[in-house]
Design a protein around this motif. Structure first.
Motif, short mmCIF file in Angstrom:
data_model
loop_
_atom_site.label_atom_id
_atom_site.label_comp_id
_atom_site.label_asym_id
_atom_site.label_seq_id
_atom_site.Cartn_x
_atom_site.Cartn_y
_atom_site.Cartn_z
N VAL A 14 0.90 -1.14 -0.19
CA VAL A 14 -0.11 -0.09 -0.10
C VAL A 14 0.79 1.21 -0.06
O VAL A 14 0.58 2.33 -0.71
CB VAL A 14 -0.93 0.07 1.28
N GLY A 15 1.89 1.25 0.72
CA GLY A 15 2.74 2.42 0.95
C GLY A 15 3.50 2.73 -0.48
O GLY A 15 3.53 3.92 -1.09
N VAL A 16 4.00 1.64 -1.10
CA VAL A 16 4.47 1.81 -2.51
C VAL A 16 3.60 2.10 -3.48
O VAL A 16 3.77 3.23 -4.52
CB VAL A 16 5.26 0.48 -3.03
N ALA A 17 2.19 1.75 -3.47
CA ALA A 17 1.17 2.27 -4.30
C ALA A 17 0.90 3.72 -4.15
O ALA A 17 0.63 4.49 -5.03
CB ALA A 17 -0.01 1.44 -4.46
N LEU A 18 0.94 4.19 -2.94
CA LEU A 18 0.45 5.48 -2.46
C LEU A 18 1.68 6.44 -2.88
O LEU A 18 1.37 7.39 -3.45
CB LEU A 18 0.15 5.71 -0.90
N LEU A 19 2.77 5.89 -2.80
CA LEU A 19 4.04 6.79 -3.27
C LEU A 19 3.87 6.92 -4.81
O LEU A 19 4.32 8.08 -5.30
CB LEU A 19 5.27 6.04 -2.68
N ALA A 20 3.78 5.73 -5.57
CA ALA A 20 3.77 5.71 -6.99
C ALA A 20 2.77 6.90 -7.34
O ALA A 20 2.87 7.46 -8.22
CB ALA A 20 3.50 4.54 -7.37
N PHE A 21 1.49 6.69 -6.65
CA PHE A 21 0.39 7.32 -7.29
C PHE A 21 0.67 8.94 -7.22
O PHE A 21 0.41 9.67 -7.80
CB PHE A 21 -1.00 7.07 -6.62
N VAL A 22 1.13 9.27 -5.90
CA VAL A 22 1.68 10.61 -5.50
C VAL A 22 2.40 11.21 -6.55
O VAL A 22 2.33 12.41 -7.47
CB VAL A 22 1.94 10.77 -4.20
N LEU A 23 3.60 10.32 -6.68
CA LEU A 23 4.76 11.10 -7.65
C LEU A 23 4.26 10.94 -9.24
O LEU A 23 4.40 11.92 -9.94
CB LEU A 23 5.82 9.85 -7.57
#
Length: 162
Positions: A62-71
């Motif tokens: 979930v953290g990687v997905a959120l980071l990817a989405f934000v960037l």
């Protein structure tokens, strides 16, 4: 053994969803929200079937997905990336371990660069304009399939007994 069949079935369904994303992006230059949502919503079933722990496994996904989405949303805001592409990559980040996701991004970048050159050159040759719309979902889906290939192959072997 039953869990493995579920894992392989879910990965197979993801592969089909990636093919649908690529073809709709070629045809309409759009990746549908329902498809991205289906990919994201199927990820918890994959986590459960593959035995991923809540901590740190699911939290990392979930953290990687959120980071990817934000960037990637930042790239969308700069009009450097399409919204469907951003959502597809964030949904894929829910499925892949962090290093596999980085591998996907590298492969996607290489394939996307080649795709951009080919499509832009063809578009310019035909129209003499430099406003080609690149179906980047093709590069994302191709990189996803390449990254998932070892899992798909393992699933096929377990089903066929090869």
């Amino acid at each position: 053994m039953q869990g493995n069949f579920i894992v392989y079935g879910l990965v197979g369904a993801l592969a089909i969803a990636l093919l649908v994303a690529a073809f709709t992006d070629i045809r309409r230059r759009q990746i549908d929200n329902w498809l991205n949502a289906a990919i994201a919503l199927a990820a918890p079933a994959y986590w459960w079937a593959s035995g991923l722990s809540l901590w740190p496994g699911v939290a990392m996904q979930v953290g990687v997905a959120l980071l990817a989405f934000v960037l990637l949303a930042g790239l969308f805001a700069l009009k450097l990336m399409g919204g469907g592409d951003v959502k597809l990559l964030a949904a894929l980040a829910l499925w892949l371990p962090p290093m596999s996701f980085v591998k996907l991004l590298v492969i996607m970048s290489l394939l996307g660069g080649a795709l951009t050159i080919v499509v832009a050159a063809w578009h310019y040759a035909v129209t003499r304009r430099r406003d080609a719309k690149i179906p980047y979902g093709v590069a994302i889906a191709s990189a996803g399939l390449i990254t998932l290939a070892p899992l798909l192959e393992a699933g096929w072997r377990s089903v066929t007994g090869a």
